[in-house]
Design a protein around this motif. Structure first.
Motif, short mmCIF file in Angstrom:
data_model
loop_
_atom_site.label_atom_id
_atom_site.label_comp_id
_atom_site.label_asym_id
_atom_site.label_seq_id
_atom_site.Cartn_x
_atom_site.Cartn_y
_atom_site.Cartn_z
N GLY A 88 2.06 -7.50 -7.06
CA GLY A 88 1.35 -8.02 -5.91
C GLY A 88 1.17 -7.15 -4.78
N ALA A 89 0.66 -7.56 -3.73
CA ALA A 89 0.23 -6.78 -2.54
C ALA A 89 1.32 -6.58 -1.69
N LYS A 114 5.02 2.62 8.24
CA LYS A 114 5.41 1.20 8.33
C LYS A 114 6.61 0.92 7.45
N VAL A 115 6.65 1.50 6.19
CA VAL A 115 8.03 1.19 5.09
C VAL A 115 9.01 2.13 5.82
P1 ADP Z 1 -3.22 3.01 -1.33
O1 ADP Z 1 -4.31 3.34 -0.14
O2 ADP Z 1 -3.04 4.14 -1.92
O3 ADP Z 1 -3.37 1.69 -1.80
P2 ADP Z 1 -1.27 1.77 0.18
O4 ADP Z 1 -0.41 2.58 1.14
O5 ADP Z 1 -2.06 0.76 0.83
O6 ADP Z 1 -2.07 2.98 -0.30
O7 ADP Z 1 -0.50 1.15 -1.00
C1 ADP Z 1 0.81 1.95 -1.56
C2 ADP Z 1 1.77 0.72 -1.99
O8 ADP Z 1 2.15 0.20 -0.95
C3 ADP Z 1 1.19 -0.31 -2.64
O9 ADP Z 1 2.03 -0.75 -3.97
C4 ADP Z 1 0.87 -1.36 -1.90
O10 ADP Z 1 0.83 -2.87 -2.20
C5 ADP Z 1 2.30 -1.37 -0.87
N1 ADP Z 1 2.17 -1.90 0.41
C6 ADP Z 1 1.19 -1.92 1.10
N2 ADP Z 1 1.37 -2.59 2.28
C7 ADP Z 1 2.91 -2.44 2.51
C8 ADP Z 1 3.97 -2.79 3.36
N3 ADP Z 1 3.60 -3.35 4.47
N4 ADP Z 1 5.25 -2.98 2.81
C9 ADP Z 1 5.40 -2.50 1.70
N5 ADP Z 1 4.62 -2.16 0.80
C10 ADP Z 1 3.41 -2.00 1.27
#
Ligand code: ADP
Length: 498
Positions: free
Chosen positions: A205-206, A233-234
């Motif tokens: 999922g996302a 954010k995490v």
């Molecule tokens: P990229 O640009 O390398 O895809 P992201 O940081 O967007 O990097 O994504 C890295 C991981 O973090 C993915 O598995 C994504 O689904 C997840 N992710 C994106 N947004 C969040 C969030 N708010 N909280 C936790 N995980 C997230």
């Protein structure tokens, strides 16, 4: 044929409770590759329940037995290496040689961490009292949440999963929405290796599913690799809930080339570190810091070399540079090339898409006359774009390397041993290379970066277990009486002799 991916929870393959799915695309053809569950909070809750049920049994399984399952994982990965590599190339674009290398890293890590099943070393040390014994042990923590990106869809999860599992934790894996099929094929290997149900769970999922993992009170550890924005954010959210977090985020890695460098070697290394994996590695080279004397020859040779690179579908053996992962990544690269032009950098080669009807391709790009304060010299682009900054001296080169917000990898080309050792001492990145590009870490050494790249934790190597274990200090008093803290050495000696 479009693949149907499922979540893996408690040892069974299932759809999302909502029944919703999302699509992953082949970036070389833009065709649909897989449909996968769009998981939400309730799917993550199910996975946590399964992990909670499996954890006590896994924790008490002797570590050598846990390690043997990891050896089986290594064997099966070896058998399926080509199959996994082909799937990965189709799902995220990088060329077959690179996707094979990606799987190989997981094989290496499975053997390495399998060996930890017979080590997981703690230590003893002398204690202050007579008739007393002390030792420090590594303990598992419980349920671990892994949130990972698409660029190393097997290797990066393996750096997290394998140490977490050998240490006795239960794992929930939330891969990138760009690589659900590769992730499911990877998890299937653990099922086939005999890992008990619920010990490893897959939730595709996302961001919503990732955030649900971060927020769930029973997930005690989060290990994240991805973009800086999401990572922060995490980190913030997990910190507010008192969780332990390991972060690997951006990079803006540089190769320094001094006047005395071996030119041919430098050109070869720069080309593969900058344009290999289409520049989409966290350790990719995106800055070139070059001493004035060698600059004209280096630029000429790099442009000539870049012209020989063939951009295309990673499944074709002749391809050197595959597509970018998706339309968003391509737009980002195009935006930064435009920024570079407007900032006044000089485009020497590339700067455009090749003429193909489909696919997120971009030609290897080199900017010269880049000033160190330009955005293309400071911000992560994550594509095949290299920015050359000219410097007068080693000191200036080191200063330029160290001034960006990230600190993952750096490298220097020089034939002068004194310059090499000064670079080792003064480059402030987590990885330093001498006479090799910025990519190609080996799993027996710590992997990670300083400054904005991470939060001080490292993956792999001897310290790779630190993210997934807690130390337990154990004191055994066999004196038969309550011994209180003694600072009087004489009294301790009297007691010992009595
Ligand atoms: P990229 O640009 O390398 O895809 P992201 O940081 O967007 O990097 O994504 C890295 C991981 O973090 C993915 O598995 C994504 O689904 C997840 N992710 C994106 N947004 C969040 C969030 N708010 N909280 C936790 N995980 C997230």
């Amino acid at each position: 044929m479009v693949e149907q991916v499922r979540n893996f929870i408690g040892g069974t393959w299932r759809d999302a409770l909502s029944g919703e799915t999302f699509v992953s695309y082949n970036p070389a053809t833009e065709s649909e590759l897989a449909h996968a569950p769009r998981s939400s909070v309730s799917d993550v809750e199910q996975a946590v329940e399964a992990a909670r049920a499996a954890y006590p049994g896994w924790r008490l399984t002797p570590a050598p037995r846990r390690g043997e399952i990891l050896y089986r994982v290594a064997h099966i990965l070896t058998e399926r290496k080509d199959q996994l590599a082909r799937l990965m190339t189709q799902e995220m674009g990088k060329i077959l040689a690179e996707t094979r290398g990606d799987v190989q890293e997981a094989i290496d890590m499975a053997y390495y961490m399998g060996g930890e099943g017979r080590r997981l070393l703690g230590y003893t040390a002398p204690v202050e009292m007579p008739n007393k014994f002390g030792m420090a042990l590594r303990d598992s923590v419980g349920i671990v949440g892994l949130i990972t990106p698409w660029n190393f869809p097997v290797a990066v999860p393996s750096w997290k999963m394998l140490p977490a599992l050998v240490a006795g934790n239960a794992v929930i894996f939330k891969p990138s929405e760009d690589t659900p099929a590769t992730s499911a094929a990877f998890v299937k290997v653990f099922e086939d290796a005999g890992l008990p149900p619920g010990v490893l769970n897959l939730v595709t999922g996302a961001g919503e599913a990732g955030a649900a993992l971060v927020n769930h009170p029973d997930v005690r550890i989060i290990s994240f690799t991805g973009s800086t924005d999401t990572g922060i954010k995490v980190y913030t959210q997990a910190a507010s809930l008192g969780k332990k977090v390991t972060l690997e985020m951006g990079g803006k890695n540089a190769i320094i080339v001094l006047d005395d460098a071996n030119l041919d070697l430098a050109v070869e290394a720069i080309t593969w570190s900058a344009y290999g994996t289409t520049g989409q590695r966290c350790t990719a080279t995106s800055r070139l810091i070059v001493q004035s004397g060698i600059k004209p020859r280096l630029v000429e040779a790099l442009v000539a070399k870049a012209r020989t690179l063939s951009v295309g579908d990673g499944l074709l053996e002749a391809t050197h540079v595959g597509p970018l992962v998706n339309a968003k990544a391509l737009e980002k690269v195009e935006r930064y090339v435009e920024i570079g032009r407007q900032e006044g950098a000089k485009l020497m080669i590339g700067g455009q898409r090749p003429s193909s009807e489909r696919g997120y391709f971009y030609t290897p790009t080199l900017f010269t006359e880049v000033r160190r304060d330009m955005r293309i010299a400071r911000e992560e682009i994550f594509g095949p774009v290299l920015s050359l900054i000219e410097v007068a001296s080693l000191d200036e080169a080191i200063a330029v390397n160290n001034e960006v917000r990230y600190g993952l990898s750096s490298s220097i080309f020089t034939e002068n041993i004194n310059a090499a050792f000064r670079a080792i001492r003064d480059l402030t990145t987590g990885i330093v290379y001498i006479n090799h590009g910025t990519t190609g870490a080996e799993i027996q050494f710590p992997f990670g970066g300083t400054r904005g790249t991470g939060n001080g934790m490292r993956e792999a190597g001897l310290v790779g277990l630190d993210s997934f274990t807690e130390w337990k200090s154990v004191y055994v008093d066999y004196s038969g009486r309550l011994q209180r803290a003694q600072i009087d050495t004489e009294a301790v000696l009297r007691q010992t002799n009595s």
